[in-house]
Write a protein that holds these residues in place. Structure first.
Motif, PDB file in Angstrom:
ATOM      1  N   ILE A  85      42.436 -10.369  70.122  1.00  0.00           N
ATOM      2  CA  ILE A  85      42.951  -9.049  70.491  1.00  0.00           C
ATOM      3  C   ILE A  85      42.117  -8.447  71.604  1.00  0.00           C
ATOM      4  N   ARG A  86      40.819  -8.599  71.524  1.00  0.00           N
ATOM      5  CA  ARG A  86      39.950  -8.073  72.583  1.00  0.00           C
ATOM      6  C   ARG A  86      40.235  -8.775  73.919  1.00  0.00           C
ATOM      7  N   LYS A  87      40.406 -10.070  73.869  1.00  0.00           N
ATOM      8  CA  LYS A  87      40.691 -10.828  75.092  1.00  0.00           C
ATOM      9  C   LYS A  87      42.054 -10.446  75.656  1.00  0.00           C
ATOM     10  N   ASP A  88      43.036 -10.249  74.787  1.00  0.00           N
ATOM     11  CA  ASP A  88      44.398  -9.967  75.210  1.00  0.00           C
ATOM     12  C   ASP A  88      44.608  -8.512  75.617  1.00  0.00           C
ATOM     13  N   SER A  89      43.942  -7.593  74.903  1.00  0.00           N
ATOM     14  CA  SER A  89      44.242  -6.170  75.090  1.00  0.00           C
ATOM     15  C   SER A  89      43.030  -5.315  75.422  1.00  0.00           C
ATOM     16  N   GLY A  90      41.891  -5.931  75.620  1.00  0.00           N
ATOM     17  CA  GLY A  90      40.694  -5.160  75.935  1.00  0.00           C
ATOM     18  C   GLY A  90      40.348  -4.180  74.837  1.00  0.00           C
ATOM     19  N   ASP A  91      40.057  -2.949  75.240  1.00  0.00           N
ATOM     20  CA  ASP A  91      39.692  -1.902  74.276  1.00  0.00           C
ATOM     21  C   ASP A  91      40.871  -0.993  73.939  1.00  0.00           C
ATOM     22  N   GLU A  92      42.084  -1.472  74.163  1.00  0.00           N
ATOM     23  CA  GLU A  92      43.267  -0.647  73.930  1.00  0.00           C
ATOM     24  C   GLU A  92      43.393  -0.223  72.469  1.00  0.00           C
ATOM     25  N   PHE A  93      43.030  -1.120  71.542  1.00  0.00           N
ATOM     26  CA  PHE A  93      43.172  -0.831  70.121  1.00  0.00           C
ATOM     27  C   PHE A  93      41.809  -0.638  69.458  1.00  0.00           C
ATOM     28  N   PHE A  94      41.761   0.336  68.566  1.00  0.00           N
ATOM     29  CA  PHE A  94      40.604   0.544  67.700  1.00  0.00           C
ATOM     30  C   PHE A  94      40.764  -0.426  66.533  1.00  0.00           C
ATOM     31  N   LEU A  95      39.824  -1.353  66.393  1.00  0.00           N
ATOM     32  CA  LEU A  95      39.984  -2.424  65.414  1.00  0.00           C
ATOM     33  C   LEU A  95      39.127  -2.197  64.170  1.00  0.00           C
ATOM     34  N   GLU A  96      39.811  -2.127  63.034  1.00  0.00           N
ATOM     35  CA  GLU A  96      39.158  -2.073  61.730  1.00  0.00           C
ATOM     36  C   GLU A  96      39.102  -3.490  61.153  1.00  0.00           C
ATOM     37  N   VAL A  97      38.010  -3.818  60.472  1.00  0.00           N
ATOM     38  CA  VAL A  97      37.933  -5.080  59.737  1.00  0.00           C
ATOM     39  C   VAL A  97      37.565  -4.775  58.289  1.00  0.00           C
ATOM     40  N   ALA A  98      37.663  -5.790  57.438  1.00  0.00           N
ATOM     41  CA  ALA A  98      37.394  -5.601  56.010  1.00  0.00           C
ATOM     42  C   ALA A  98      35.956  -5.972  55.671  1.00  0.00           C
ATOM     43  N   GLY A  99      35.386  -5.254  54.717  1.00  0.00           N
ATOM     44  CA  GLY A  99      34.062  -5.569  54.202  1.00  0.00           C
ATOM     45  C   GLY A  99      34.098  -5.681  52.688  1.00  0.00           C
ATOM     46  N   TYR A 100      33.211  -6.498  52.140  1.00  0.00           N
ATOM     47  CA  TYR A 100      33.223  -6.765  50.691  1.00  0.00           C
ATOM     48  C   TYR A 100      31.817  -6.564  50.120  1.00  0.00           C
ATOM     49  N   PRO A 101      31.502  -5.335  49.698  1.00  0.00           N
ATOM     50  CA  PRO A 101      30.168  -5.070  49.135  1.00  0.00           C
ATOM     51  C   PRO A 101      29.828  -5.956  47.950  1.00  0.00           C
ATOM     52  N   GLU A 102      30.856  -6.385  47.186  1.00  0.00           N
ATOM     53  CA  GLU A 102      30.614  -7.221  46.005  1.00  0.00           C
ATOM     54  C   GLU A 102      31.086  -8.658  46.233  1.00  0.00           C
ATOM     55  N   VAL A 103      31.244  -9.044  47.483  1.00  0.00           N
ATOM     56  CA  VAL A 103      31.544 -10.414  47.915  1.00  0.00           C
ATOM     57  C   VAL A 103      33.044 -10.742  47.780  1.00  0.00           C
ATOM     58  N   HIS A 104      33.591 -11.319  48.833  1.00  0.00           N
ATOM     59  CA  HIS A 104      34.987 -11.749  48.831  1.00  0.00           C
ATOM     60  C   HIS A 104      35.180 -12.807  47.742  1.00  0.00           C
ATOM     61  N   PRO A 105      36.264 -12.743  46.980  1.00  0.00           N
ATOM     62  CA  PRO A 105      36.434 -13.680  45.850  1.00  0.00           C
ATOM     63  C   PRO A 105      36.498 -15.147  46.268  1.00  0.00           C
ATOM     64  N   GLN A 106      36.837 -15.437  47.517  1.00  0.00           N
ATOM     65  CA  GLN A 106      36.910 -16.824  47.978  1.00  0.00           C
ATOM     66  C   GLN A 106      35.645 -17.282  48.688  1.00  0.00           C
ATOM     67  N   ALA A 107      34.667 -16.400  48.787  1.00  0.00           N
ATOM     68  CA  ALA A 107      33.427 -16.764  49.483  1.00  0.00           C
ATOM     69  C   ALA A 107      32.561 -17.685  48.626  1.00  0.00           C
ATOM     70  N   ARG A 108      31.833 -18.577  49.278  1.00  0.00           N
ATOM     71  CA  ARG A 108      30.942 -19.490  48.559  1.00  0.00           C
ATOM     72  C   ARG A 108      29.736 -18.760  47.995  1.00  0.00           C
ATOM     73  N   SER A 109      29.298 -17.708  48.690  1.00  0.00           N
ATOM     74  CA  SER A 109      28.092 -16.980  48.280  1.00  0.00           C
ATOM     75  C   SER A 109      28.060 -15.646  49.001  1.00  0.00           C
ATOM     76  N   PHE A 110      27.151 -14.769  48.571  1.00  0.00           N
ATOM     77  CA  PHE A 110      26.966 -13.505  49.282  1.00  0.00           C
ATOM     78  C   PHE A 110      26.561 -13.778  50.715  1.00  0.00           C
ATOM     79  N   GLU A 111      25.656 -14.736  50.910  1.00  0.00           N
ATOM     80  CA  GLU A 111      25.159 -15.036  52.251  1.00  0.00           C
ATOM     81  C   GLU A 111      26.280 -15.483  53.179  1.00  0.00           C
ATOM     82  N   ALA A 112      27.169 -16.365  52.680  1.00  0.00           N
ATOM     83  CA  ALA A 112      28.274 -16.857  53.502  1.00  0.00           C
ATOM     84  C   ALA A 112      29.240 -15.722  53.832  1.00  0.00           C
ATOM     85  N   ASP A 113      29.532 -14.881  52.842  1.00  0.00           N
ATOM     86  CA  ASP A 113      30.449 -13.776  53.059  1.00  0.00           C
ATOM     87  C   ASP A 113      29.854 -12.767  54.032  1.00  0.00           C
ATOM     88  N   PHE A 114      28.566 -12.492  53.876  1.00  0.00           N
ATOM     89  CA  PHE A 114      27.899 -11.542  54.753  1.00  0.00           C
ATOM     90  C   PHE A 114      27.875 -12.055  56.191  1.00  0.00           C
TER      91      PHE A 114
END
Length: 281
Positions: free
Chosen positions: A122-151
């Motif tokens: 999106i950044r490459k295609d549209s530059g700074d046109e869009f404000f981009l939100e991403v997801a965070g998982y304080p208690e680790v994503h359920p599919q992550a191998r570990s806290f370290e990998a998820d972080f």
């Protein structure tokens, strides 16, 4: 903090015309609270694409800000460009960029594997046109191998060009503050907005939490279980718990709150009222 944070509210696309009509009423009720924006989720592999876009379009037509979710699993660069063009057409400025779930029976994840690749594209295609939100998982994503990998995955997508992050819901404020501290030590200073899940039904909450990796503290679980089928006690206790959680988060300096409304107005409205967030300028 002397000032109250902003807040935003999430909807999911209903599966029926009746559900969509009901959501219009919920949206109008919650719009009166003056949220910063409404986000709208996006089904696995784009399964709700048309309904998501319809709801986002109606939010924009009502003069409100909308942030559609956009997941990259099963997508192509061409399909992402098409989505961005649709967002651009209706005046969307904020996008929640996610990896998403692989639909049942789909073996090929498409041209993107992880959310950081979507953010980079999106950044490459549209530059700074869009404000981009991403997801965070304080208690680790359920599919992550570990806290370290998820972080590590979170840091990678933050550095790819994210403007802000919204977290999975949680009921342990220490998990959130620990996550934020770890992110700051990596030199990442984007806002990290806590996701807030009101509690209408403990049975549904327990089932959903098991699948998404959110921890229900044992003291909470025991208390809810003690109420049995007493829905009113569950609702009252749930409001007290979530209010106290939000008060601690606000005292700790969170930049905003993101409420998972489950397409209902009552609990989110009451939480905003209790927290003094109603009709803020």
């Amino acid at each position: 903090m002397s000032s109250k944070p902003h807040f935003s509210i999430e909807f999911y696309p209903p599966a029926t015309p009746d559900g969509i009509e009901k959501l219009r009423g919920v949206r109008d009720q919650l719009a009166a609270l003056n949220p910063e924006f409404f986000s709208v989720t996006y089904g696995a592999g784009g399964s709700t694409r048309d309904r998501t876009l319809q709801i986002v379009r109606e939010i924009r037509e009502a003069g409100l800000d909308a942030a559609p979710h956009l997941s990259c699993i099963g997508a192509t660069q061409a399909s992402i460009r098409e989505h961005l063009a649709e967002f651009r057409e209706i005046g969307v400025k904020r996008v929640v960029a996610l990896r998403g779930d692989l639909p049942s029976g789909m073996a090929d994840p498409g041209e993107f594997r992880y959310a950081n690749e979507l953010v980079e594209f999106i950044r490459k295609d549209s530059g700074d046109e869009f404000f981009l939100e991403v997801a965070g998982y304080p208690e680790v994503h359920p599919q992550a191998r570990s806290f370290e990998a998820d972080f590590k995955a979170f840091i990678t997508k933050a550095r790819a060009g994210a403007n802000s992050a919204m977290t999975q819901y949680f009921y342990n404020a220490d998990a959130y503050f620990h996550f934020v501290d770890c992110v700051r030590r990596e030199g990442i200073d984007i806002p990290i907005v806590p996701g807030i899940m009101p509690i209408a039904s403990f049975t549904k909450l327990a089932r959903f939490s098991e699948s998404c990796g959110a921890e229900i503290p044992q003291w909470m679980r025991r208390k809810f279980e003690g109420f049995g089928d007493d829905a009113e006690s569950v609702r009252a206790f749930g409001l007290d718990v979530v209010t106290a959680l939000c008060e601690r988060l606000i005292a700790g300096g969170v930049p905003s709150l993101h409420f998972y409304s489950l397409n209902q107005a009552g609990l989110t409205s009451e939480l905003c009222r209790r927290l003094g967030l109603v009709n803020q300028a």
